[in-house]
Design a protein around this motif. Structure first.
Motif, PDB file in Angstrom:
ATOM      1  N   THR A   3       0.855  -1.176   0.000  1.00  0.00           N
ATOM      2  CA  THR A   3       0.000   0.000   0.000  1.00  0.00           C
ATOM      3  C   THR A   3       0.890   1.224   0.000  1.00  0.00           C
ATOM      4  N   SER A   4       0.527   2.212  -0.756  1.00  0.00           N
ATOM      5  CA  SER A   4       1.291   3.450  -0.822  1.00  0.00           C
ATOM      6  C   SER A   4       0.777   4.419   0.237  1.00  0.00           C
ATOM      7  N   ALA A   5       1.705   5.069   0.958  1.00  0.00           N
ATOM      8  CA  ALA A   5       1.337   6.085   1.943  1.00  0.00           C
ATOM      9  C   ALA A   5       2.157   7.342   1.665  1.00  0.00           C
ATOM     10  N   HIS A   6       1.489   8.475   1.650  1.00  0.00           N
ATOM     11  CA  HIS A   6       2.156   9.755   1.430  1.00  0.00           C
ATOM     12  C   HIS A   6       2.246  10.469   2.773  1.00  0.00           C
ATOM     13  N   SER A  41      11.631   7.335  11.840  1.00  0.00           N
ATOM     14  CA  SER A  41      11.025   6.198  12.520  1.00  0.00           C
ATOM     15  C   SER A  41       9.616   6.016  11.956  1.00  0.00           C
ATOM     16  N   VAL A  42       9.353   4.839  11.397  1.00  0.00           N
ATOM     17  CA  VAL A  42       8.064   4.553  10.770  1.00  0.00           C
ATOM     18  C   VAL A  42       7.339   3.499  11.595  1.00  0.00           C
ATOM     19  N   ARG A  43       6.089   3.761  11.950  1.00  0.00           N
ATOM     20  CA  ARG A  43       5.242   2.802  12.661  1.00  0.00           C
ATOM     21  C   ARG A  43       4.084   2.466  11.732  1.00  0.00           C
ATOM     22  N   VAL A  44       3.928   1.186  11.406  1.00  0.00           N
ATOM     23  CA  VAL A  44       2.844   0.731  10.539  1.00  0.00           C
ATOM     24  C   VAL A  44       1.834  -0.002  11.400  1.00  0.00           C
ATOM     25  N   ALA A  54       0.537   4.515   8.163  1.00  0.00           N
ATOM     26  CA  ALA A  54       1.887   4.835   8.657  1.00  0.00           C
ATOM     27  C   ALA A  54       1.856   6.086   9.514  1.00  0.00           C
ATOM     28  N   ARG A  55       2.665   6.046  10.588  1.00  0.00           N
ATOM     29  CA  ARG A  55       2.945   7.220  11.401  1.00  0.00           C
ATOM     30  C   ARG A  55       4.455   7.404  11.383  1.00  0.00           C
TER      31      ARG A  55
END
Length: 62
Positions: A3-6, A41-44, A54-55
């Motif tokens: 999935t793409s997240a911007h 830092s990426v939280r999925v 994503a955060r």
């Protein structure tokens, strides 16, 4: 399924695109910003609908 997240880089503010792997469940990882090269830092997390979200945070905010 990818999935793409911007999102916006927490350091330089530039918009970037992340590819999230929803089949892997929730996860935490570090990805470098393609613009300023600082570590993000990426939280999925998976929503109730199974969609990956994503955060992002800078190192000092994580």
């Amino acid at each position: 399924m990818l999935t793409s997240a911007h999102v916006a880089c927490p350091y330089c503010g530039e918009p970037i695109e992340l590819l999230l792997d929803a089949s892997a469940g929730g996860q935490d990882y570090i990805e470098d910003c393609p613009v300023c090269c600082r570590p993000i830092s990426v939280r999925v997390d998976l929503g109730d609908d199974g969609e990956a979200r994503a955060r992002v945070a800078g190192e000092d905010e994580a």
